[in-house]
Design a protein around this motif. Structure first.
Motif, PDB file in Angstrom:
ATOM      1  N   ILE A  97       0.842  -1.199   0.000  1.00 53.77           N
ATOM      2  CA  ILE A  97       0.000   0.000   0.000  1.00 53.77           C
ATOM      3  C   ILE A  97       0.877   1.249   0.000  1.00 53.77           C
ATOM      4  N   ASP A  98       0.397   2.300  -0.687  1.00 52.97           N
ATOM      5  CA  ASP A  98       1.199   3.523  -0.753  1.00 52.97           C
ATOM      6  C   ASP A  98       0.374   4.806  -0.711  1.00 52.97           C
ATOM      7  N   CYS A  99      -0.936   4.692  -0.415  1.00 60.71           N
ATOM      8  CA  CYS A  99      -1.758   5.909  -0.363  1.00 60.71           C
ATOM      9  C   CYS A  99      -2.974   5.678   0.546  1.00 60.71           C
ATOM     10  N   ASP A 100      -3.644   6.774   0.854  1.00 58.21           N
ATOM     11  CA  ASP A 100      -4.840   6.686   1.698  1.00 58.21           C
ATOM     12  C   ASP A 100      -5.955   5.888   1.029  1.00 58.21           C
ATOM     13  N   HIS A 101      -6.008   5.933  -0.298  1.00 59.35           N
ATOM     14  CA  HIS A 101      -7.019   5.163  -1.032  1.00 59.35           C
ATOM     15  C   HIS A 101      -6.828   3.666  -0.791  1.00 59.35           C
ATOM     16  N   CYS A 102      -5.562   3.219  -0.768  1.00 56.33           N
ATOM     17  CA  CYS A 102      -5.280   1.801  -0.501  1.00 56.33           C
ATOM     18  C   CYS A 102      -5.738   1.411   0.905  1.00 56.33           C
ATOM     19  N   VAL A 103      -5.467   2.271   1.868  1.00 52.16           N
ATOM     20  CA  VAL A 103      -5.882   2.009   3.247  1.00 52.16           C
ATOM     21  C   VAL A 103      -7.400   1.903   3.321  1.00 52.16           C
ATOM     22  N   LYS A 104      -8.076   2.827   2.661  1.00 50.89           N
ATOM     23  CA  LYS A 104      -9.539   2.821   2.670  1.00 50.89           C
ATOM     24  C   LYS A 104     -10.084   1.558   2.008  1.00 50.89           C
ATOM     25  N   LYS A 105      -9.449   1.149   0.913  1.00 54.05           N
ATOM     26  CA  LYS A 105      -9.874  -0.066   0.204  1.00 54.05           C
ATOM     27  C   LYS A 105      -9.722  -1.289   1.118  1.00 54.05           C
ATOM     28  N   ILE A 106      -8.627  -1.348   1.855  1.00 54.08           N
ATOM     29  CA  ILE A 106      -8.404  -2.464   2.778  1.00 54.08           C
ATOM     30  C   ILE A 106      -9.429  -2.437   3.906  1.00 54.08           C
ATOM     31  N   MET A 107      -9.625  -1.288   4.499  1.00 58.72           N
ATOM     32  CA  MET A 107     -10.556  -1.175   5.627  1.00 58.72           C
ATOM     33  C   MET A 107     -11.987  -1.501   5.215  1.00 58.72           C
ATOM     34  N   ASN A 108     -12.344  -1.245   3.959  1.00 57.97           N
ATOM     35  CA  ASN A 108     -13.698  -1.532   3.485  1.00 57.97           C
ATOM     36  C   ASN A 108     -13.886  -2.977   3.052  1.00 57.97           C
ATOM     37  N   ASN A 109     -12.803  -3.651   2.643  1.00 59.96           N
ATOM     38  CA  ASN A 109     -12.952  -4.977   2.057  1.00 59.96           C
ATOM     39  C   ASN A 109     -12.438  -6.128   2.912  1.00 59.96           C
ATOM     40  N   VAL A 110     -11.352  -5.948   3.621  1.00 59.11           N
ATOM     41  CA  VAL A 110     -10.775  -7.058   4.383  1.00 59.11           C
ATOM     42  C   VAL A 110     -11.725  -7.600   5.450  1.00 59.11           C
ATOM     43  N   PRO A 111     -12.469  -6.756   6.176  1.00 58.30           N
ATOM     44  CA  PRO A 111     -13.380  -7.330   7.171  1.00 58.30           C
ATOM     45  C   PRO A 111     -14.428  -8.279   6.580  1.00 58.30           C
ATOM     46  N   SER A 112     -14.679  -8.183   5.298  1.00 60.82           N
ATOM     47  CA  SER A 112     -15.685  -9.055   4.679  1.00 60.82           C
ATOM     48  C   SER A 112     -15.051 -10.223   3.922  1.00 60.82           C
ATOM     49  N   LEU A 113     -13.801 -10.536   4.206  1.00 59.72           N
ATOM     50  CA  LEU A 113     -13.101 -11.611   3.501  1.00 59.72           C
ATOM     51  C   LEU A 113     -13.529 -13.003   3.921  1.00 59.72           C
ATOM     52  N   GLY A 114     -14.436 -13.075   4.804  1.00 60.49           N
ATOM     53  CA  GLY A 114     -14.901 -14.386   5.231  1.00 60.49           C
ATOM     54  C   GLY A 114     -15.265 -14.361   6.691  1.00 60.49           C
ATOM     55  N   LYS A 115     -15.747 -15.467   7.131  1.00 59.00           N
ATOM     56  CA  LYS A 115     -16.161 -15.570   8.528  1.00 59.00           C
ATOM     57  C   LYS A 115     -14.959 -15.439   9.443  1.00 59.00           C
ATOM     58  N   GLY A 116     -15.198 -14.865  10.582  1.00 61.85           N
ATOM     59  CA  GLY A 116     -14.183 -14.862  11.617  1.00 61.85           C
ATOM     60  C   GLY A 116     -13.281 -13.656  11.691  1.00 61.85           C
ATOM     61  N   VAL A 117     -13.314 -12.747  10.706  1.00 60.98           N
ATOM     62  CA  VAL A 117     -12.457 -11.561  10.791  1.00 60.98           C
ATOM     63  C   VAL A 117     -13.044 -10.637  11.850  1.00 60.98           C
ATOM     64  N   LYS A 118     -12.256 -10.363  12.888  1.00 58.92           N
ATOM     65  CA  LYS A 118     -12.729  -9.582  14.026  1.00 58.92           C
ATOM     66  C   LYS A 118     -12.307  -8.119  13.947  1.00 58.92           C
ATOM     67  N   ASP A 119     -11.067  -7.878  13.476  1.00 62.05           N
ATOM     68  CA  ASP A 119     -10.543  -6.515  13.481  1.00 62.05           C
ATOM     69  C   ASP A 119      -9.489  -6.373  12.394  1.00 62.05           C
ATOM     70  N   VAL A 120      -9.412  -5.166  11.826  1.00 66.12           N
ATOM     71  CA  VAL A 120      -8.422  -4.853  10.804  1.00 66.12           C
ATOM     72  C   VAL A 120      -7.873  -3.467  11.091  1.00 66.12           C
ATOM     73  N   GLU A 121      -6.544  -3.348  11.067  1.00 69.45           N
ATOM     74  CA  GLU A 121      -5.898  -2.051  11.217  1.00 69.45           C
ATOM     75  C   GLU A 121      -4.848  -1.924  10.128  1.00 69.45           C
ATOM     76  N   ALA A 122      -4.860  -0.809   9.421  1.00 73.37           N
ATOM     77  CA  ALA A 122      -3.882  -0.564   8.360  1.00 73.37           C
ATOM     78  C   ALA A 122      -3.018   0.622   8.748  1.00 73.37           C
ATOM     79  N   ASP A 123      -1.698   0.471   8.597  1.00 75.31           N
ATOM     80  CA  ASP A 123      -0.751   1.532   8.914  1.00 75.31           C
ATOM     81  C   ASP A 123       0.007   1.885   7.632  1.00 75.31           C
ATOM     82  N   LEU A 124      -0.309   3.048   7.076  1.00 76.24           N
ATOM     83  CA  LEU A 124       0.291   3.474   5.810  1.00 76.24           C
ATOM     84  C   LEU A 124       1.794   3.706   5.954  1.00 76.24           C
TER      85      LEU A 124
END
Length: 109
Positions: free
Chosen positions: A39-66
């Motif tokens: 990742i190299d921009c705020d858009h990438c962070v936003k994309k991760i924060m919006n999509n990774v939590p829905s990657l399947g059952k069991g994802v509890k928390d996601v934190e991205a550090d640019l």
């Protein structure tokens, strides 16, 4: 008679406490993984924060550090695994490699 009733109540309460402790122990199957990403921009962070939590059952928390380009994912190990999460990153066009699992460094390939 009062002593018998009191003893029965104490016994029932003790059983409930043991059952509650067992349930809490079962919830201890979470895994925390730190991924190194591209990742190299705020858009990438936003994309991760919006999509990774829905990657399947069991994802509890996601934190991205640019700054460090790291993403920390906490998930229920009985419902998901690292390979599935990496494939999820690939699906949103982000390269990810696990570098730490539950605080332990992953051996480099």
């Amino acid at each position: 008679m009062k002593k018998i009733v009191l003893l029965c109540l104490v016994a029932l309460m003790g059983t409930g406490v043991c059952a509650a402790q067992k349930k809490q122990g079962a919830k201890k199957s979470t895994t925390t993984v730190v991924f190194r990403t591209d990742i190299d921009c705020d858009h990438c962070v936003k994309k991760i924060m919006n999509n990774v939590p829905s990657l399947g059952k069991g994802v509890k928390d996601v934190e991205a550090d640019l700054k460090t380009k790291e993403v920390t994912v906490v998930f229920d190990a009985s419902k998901n695994d690292i390979e599935h999460i990496v494939k999820g990153f690939e699906s949103i066009k982000v390269k990810a490699e696990a570098v730490r699992i539950d605080g332990e460094q992953v051996a480099e390939r």
